[in-house]
Structures are given as C-alpha cells and as structure tokens.
Design a protein around this motif. Structure first.
Motif, PDB file in Angstrom:
ATOM      1  N   GLN A 162       5.421  11.838  -5.845  1.00 56.16           N
ATOM      2  CA  GLN A 162       4.999  12.065  -4.472  1.00 56.16           C
ATOM      3  C   GLN A 162       5.338  10.844  -3.616  1.00 56.16           C
ATOM      4  O   GLN A 162       5.437   9.727  -4.110  1.00 56.16           O
ATOM      5  CB  GLN A 162       3.499  12.347  -4.413  1.00 56.16           C
ATOM      6  CG  GLN A 162       3.087  13.625  -5.130  1.00 56.16           C
ATOM      7  CD  GLN A 162       1.584  13.829  -5.114  1.00 56.16           C
ATOM      8  OE1 GLN A 162       0.832  13.015  -4.596  1.00 56.16           O
ATOM      9  NE2 GLN A 162       1.143  14.927  -5.705  1.00 56.16           N
ATOM     10  N   LYS A 163       5.495  11.063  -2.341  1.00 53.29           N
ATOM     11  CA  LYS A 163       5.781   9.968  -1.407  1.00 53.29           C
ATOM     12  C   LYS A 163       4.515   9.568  -0.678  1.00 53.29           C
ATOM     13  O   LYS A 163       3.776  10.419  -0.187  1.00 53.29           O
ATOM     14  CB  LYS A 163       6.859  10.400  -0.398  1.00 53.29           C
ATOM     15  CG  LYS A 163       7.197   9.337   0.634  1.00 53.29           C
ATOM     16  CD  LYS A 163       8.317   9.796   1.537  1.00 53.29           C
ATOM     17  CE  LYS A 163       8.554   8.802   2.673  1.00 53.29           C
ATOM     18  NZ  LYS A 163       8.829   7.438   2.209  1.00 53.29           N
ATOM     19  N   HIS A 164       4.268   8.263  -0.624  1.00 52.90           N
ATOM     20  CA  HIS A 164       3.116   7.775   0.131  1.00 52.90           C
ATOM     21  C   HIS A 164       3.300   8.060   1.613  1.00 52.90           C
ATOM     22  O   HIS A 164       4.382   7.850   2.175  1.00 52.90           O
ATOM     23  CB  HIS A 164       2.949   6.275  -0.087  1.00 52.90           C
ATOM     24  CG  HIS A 164       2.011   5.638   0.898  1.00 52.90           C
ATOM     25  ND1 HIS A 164       0.645   5.717   0.770  1.00 52.90           N
ATOM     26  CD2 HIS A 164       2.252   4.949   2.042  1.00 52.90           C
ATOM     27  CE1 HIS A 164       0.083   5.088   1.785  1.00 52.90           C
ATOM     28  NE2 HIS A 164       1.025   4.611   2.572  1.00 52.90           N
ATOM     29  N   GLU A 165       2.264   8.545   2.241  1.00 55.50           N
ATOM     30  CA  GLU A 165       2.303   8.822   3.676  1.00 55.50           C
ATOM     31  C   GLU A 165       1.215   8.017   4.381  1.00 55.50           C
ATOM     32  O   GLU A 165       0.056   8.059   3.993  1.00 55.50           O
ATOM     33  CB  GLU A 165       2.083  10.321   3.945  1.00 55.50           C
ATOM     34  CG  GLU A 165       3.176  11.231   3.373  1.00 55.50           C
ATOM     35  CD  GLU A 165       4.505  11.058   4.065  1.00 55.50           C
ATOM     36  OE1 GLU A 165       4.530  10.480   5.181  1.00 55.50           O
ATOM     37  OE2 GLU A 165       5.527  11.492   3.496  1.00 55.50           O
ATOM     38  N   PRO A 195       8.883   2.490   9.373  1.00 54.91           N
ATOM     39  CA  PRO A 195       9.937   3.376   8.851  1.00 54.91           C
ATOM     40  C   PRO A 195       9.621   4.854   9.017  1.00 54.91           C
ATOM     41  O   PRO A 195      10.528   5.663   9.210  1.00 54.91           O
ATOM     42  CB  PRO A 195      10.003   2.991   7.363  1.00 54.91           C
ATOM     43  CG  PRO A 195       9.436   1.622   7.280  1.00 54.91           C
ATOM     44  CD  PRO A 195       8.395   1.554   8.351  1.00 54.91           C
ATOM     45  N   GLU A 196       8.339   5.197   8.933  1.00 52.83           N
ATOM     46  CA  GLU A 196       7.954   6.606   9.000  1.00 52.83           C
ATOM     47  C   GLU A 196       8.100   7.194  10.397  1.00 52.83           C
ATOM     48  O   GLU A 196       8.140   8.420  10.562  1.00 52.83           O
ATOM     49  CB  GLU A 196       6.506   6.776   8.529  1.00 52.83           C
ATOM     50  CG  GLU A 196       6.277   6.427   7.068  1.00 52.83           C
ATOM     51  CD  GLU A 196       6.009   4.952   6.849  1.00 52.83           C
ATOM     52  OE1 GLU A 196       5.664   4.576   5.707  1.00 52.83           O
ATOM     53  OE2 GLU A 196       6.145   4.154   7.809  1.00 52.83           O
ATOM     54  N   ASP A 228       2.481   0.600   6.355  1.00 50.67           N
ATOM     55  CA  ASP A 228       1.033   0.417   6.418  1.00 50.67           C
ATOM     56  C   ASP A 228       0.615  -0.967   6.908  1.00 50.67           C
ATOM     57  O   ASP A 228      -0.357  -1.096   7.669  1.00 50.67           O
ATOM     58  CB  ASP A 228       0.408   0.695   5.047  1.00 50.67           C
ATOM     59  CG  ASP A 228       0.249   2.183   4.781  1.00 50.67           C
ATOM     60  OD1 ASP A 228       1.244   2.907   4.965  1.00 50.67           O
ATOM     61  OD2 ASP A 228      -0.852   2.623   4.415  1.00 50.67           O
ATOM     62  N   ILE A 229       1.305  -2.020   6.468  1.00 50.65           N
ATOM     63  CA  ILE A 229       0.926  -3.365   6.904  1.00 50.65           C
ATOM     64  C   ILE A 229       1.072  -3.484   8.417  1.00 50.65           C
ATOM     65  O   ILE A 229       0.157  -3.944   9.118  1.00 50.65           O
ATOM     66  CB  ILE A 229       1.769  -4.438   6.195  1.00 50.65           C
ATOM     67  CG1 ILE A 229       1.444  -4.488   4.698  1.00 50.65           C
ATOM     68  CG2 ILE A 229       1.523  -5.815   6.817  1.00 50.65           C
ATOM     69  CD1 ILE A 229       2.296  -5.472   3.914  1.00 50.65           C
ATOM     70  N   ASN A 260       0.835  -1.210   0.000  1.00 54.26           N
ATOM     71  CA  ASN A 260       0.000   0.000   0.000  1.00 54.26           C
ATOM     72  C   ASN A 260       0.870   1.261   0.000  1.00 54.26           C
ATOM     73  O   ASN A 260       0.564   2.260   0.669  1.00 54.26           O
ATOM     74  CB  ASN A 260      -0.928   0.026   1.220  1.00 54.26           C
ATOM     75  CG  ASN A 260      -2.128   0.947   1.031  1.00 54.26           C
ATOM     76  OD1 ASN A 260      -2.756   0.945  -0.022  1.00 54.26           O
ATOM     77  ND2 ASN A 260      -2.446   1.734   2.030  1.00 54.26           N
ATOM     78  N   ASP A 261       1.936   1.213  -0.798  1.00 55.77           N
ATOM     79  CA  ASP A 261       2.935   2.289  -0.760  1.00 55.77           C
ATOM     80  C   ASP A 261       2.919   3.185  -1.994  1.00 55.77           C
ATOM     81  O   ASP A 261       3.912   3.841  -2.302  1.00 55.77           O
ATOM     82  CB  ASP A 261       4.338   1.700  -0.578  1.00 55.77           C
ATOM     83  CG  ASP A 261       4.718   0.734  -1.698  1.00 55.77           C
ATOM     84  OD1 ASP A 261       3.844   0.390  -2.520  1.00 55.77           O
ATOM     85  OD2 ASP A 261       5.890   0.325  -1.750  1.00 55.77           O
TER      86      ASP A 261
END
Length: 318
Positions: free
Chosen positions: A301-304, A192-193, A175-176, A128-129
């Motif tokens: 863009q970066k997934h957040e 990681p975020e 996300d997972i 989901n990235d």
C-alpha cells in the motif's frame, strides 16, 4: 522463544534508542536473552552480534541516533547474503529478530521471515511514509526540529521583508513539510502528493503582497524537486527571496516525549508478538492503539498524507 535479536537499519530516527531500550527490557522481563545486531543487515551478515543487558540500554531513552549504528548492505539484497544472515542467526541461536527502520528495512525483514526466521518490524523513519500506521518513530521529533527552525527563519524574514524558501526532507512523502508548515504558519507548502505549479505559487505570493503582507515562508518537501530552482525562479520574477536547506539536522536531536512513548510502546509490542509466535508483521499505531499488521499490507500500500491538513493550510495562510 529463548533468545531474540534487534537491529536498526536505514536512516536513523530520534526514538530508535527508546525502542531498543523497550525491546531489551521487555525481553529480559519476560525471561528472554536479547542480542544487539550492530550496523544493520551488514553487521548481521558479518556476525557483529553481542548480548545486550539492562545496563547496556541504561540512559539511552533521551538520546537521538541509534546505539546499534546503521548501515546499508547491497550484499543482503542477494540470496547469498540473506543465507549468510540466516546462518549467523542460527550460529548465535537467535530464535527471532526485531528490525527497526523504514520500508527498505521491512523488505529485508520480509525476506528473513520467508526464509523461516520469525521477524517483526518496528517503523522508525522521520518521513512518516509507512502505510498502515498513523505515525512512525522519529516523525514528531523531526517536525518539531523543523518548526523550531521555521520560527527563527520567520524572524529574519519579517525583519528584512523577504520570502524564504525552506527545503525539508521527504523524498516520497510530504508529511514533514505538511505538518511543520501548518504548525509554523507557512504561506505555501509544496509536497509530492500535490505539487504546486510555479505560476500558482507566484500568484499566491503576489496576492499576499497586495494585501500588505511583507514576508512569506514557502516550505518545500525535497521529493518535489530542487528548492534551489524554486528560489531562483522567484528571484528572476523580481521577488526578494532567500533559500534554506535544513538537511540532516532533521534526523538528529533528543526525541520528543511523543516519540519516546511511541517507541516504548512499539518496542514492547514487538517482543510480545515474537513470544506469541507471530512473524512477517510490522508494529503500527492506529487511533492510539498499538497493533500488528502484515508486512505485505505495509509494503504494497502507498502511504497517503492527511490532505485535509493541506487544504486547511491554504485556508489559514491567506
């Protein structure tokens, strides 16, 4: 637009087959011929392309993996390889292509679009990235697979009064770990975020033990680092700890109802976009509406993740 192709590339994800089915059946419904490209961009270069009929996609909506197979291709990264791919599409008289996969798949699709091939991407990855879409195909199934494992691990953790460190997939996105950890009641989630320092983790565990908690589950996204190292450090600090790495089991299994419906909607939308003359775009779902967005936005863009879920997990795991 008379003849279109479809391929899957990169890591497989539950729901890819449902997307293939939707593309084939929607295409045929609208009077198009649909061809399957086997083994991703590698198969495209080699001309491994065959027609797909209604019967060919019968009884696949419930199957994990991909009937078109998947492979990575270093040759396709080169200009020569891309030219071979375009030549194969011309040879088979394919007017447009739908690619199902993650960001690597979309980068390849973007190159084909730049070379004049009408190309639409469908996001299929358990991580989901992908930026620009709320969900990707396979994510819901993956988090439910992890959740099932967490429920079983908690039984053992409770029985033996131990800490379990569980590593899940998520190289660049958490996300997972975040969604499965919140749903499974994990005591700590490391992504990681928002990487958690070991001292903070130990403090949280010691506070839980002081309140009478006899077991804990720590969910770690692989992008943070080695869960093996985390488990070893906890053991060295006197905490009874065990390690489980779930690995590729997260990619398999029957897709959930959500993933089957999402894949069906996205696949049909991709066909519609090609028929409307669109190219260089990815299918996305936002606020339950299926739309298309430019590859450039999705790739630049970066997934957040939804960090409010991370904050909520900390509140609920006290």
């Amino acid at each position: 637009m008379k003849r279109i192709g479809v391929l899957t590339s990169g890591g497989d994800a539950p729901g890819m087959n449902a997307a293939i089915r939707a593309i084939v059946r929607s295409g045929i419904y609208y009077g198009l011929e649909v061809y399957g490209v086997y083994r991703g961009y590698s198969g495209l270069i080699q001309g491994d392309i065959k027609p797909l009929s209604l019967r060919a996609v019968g009884d696949i909506i419930h199957r994990g993996g991909t009937i078109l197979y998947s492979a990575r291709s270093d040759e396709f990264r080169t200009e020569e390889g891309q030219k071979k791919a375009v030549d194969q599409l011309k040879k088979h008289q394919i007017d447009g292509l739908i690619t199902i996969g993650g960001d690597g798949t979309f980068r390849g699709a973007r190159q084909l679009a730049r070379l004049g091939v009408p190309t639409i991407g469908v996001p299929g990855t358990i991580d989901n990235d992908i930026a620009g879409t709320d969900f990707t195909i396979g994510f819901d199934t993956a988090i439910n697979t992890v959740l099932d494992s967490l429920d079983k691990i908690r039984d053992s953790a409770s029985s033996h009064e131990r800490i379990f460190v569980v590593e899940v997939m998520g190289r660049d996105a958490g996300d997972i770990a975040l969604w499965a950890g919140l749903a499974g009641g994990a005591e700590s989630i490391i992504i990681p975020e928002s990487p958690m320092q070991l001292d903070e983790l130990v403090t949280r565990l010691e506070q839980s033990i002081a309140r009478g908690k006899k077991h804990s589950i720590i969910l770690v996204a692989e992008g943070v680092g080695s869960a093996v190292d985390i488990a070893r450090e906890l053991k060295e600090r006197g905490l009874d700890t065990r390690l489980t790495v779930l690995g590729h089991v997260q990619r398999g299994g029957k897709p959930t109802a959500f993933d089957r419906v999402l894949a069906s909607r996205m696949g049909a939308k991709a066909v519609e976009c090609l028929m409307q003359g669109k190219s260089g775009q990815m299918i996305a779902i936002r606020n339950n509406e299926v739309i298309s967005v430019d590859f450039e936005k999705a790739l630049q863009q970066k997934h957040e993740p939804i960090m409010s879920l991370y904050d909520l997990s900390k509140i609920l795991s006290i």
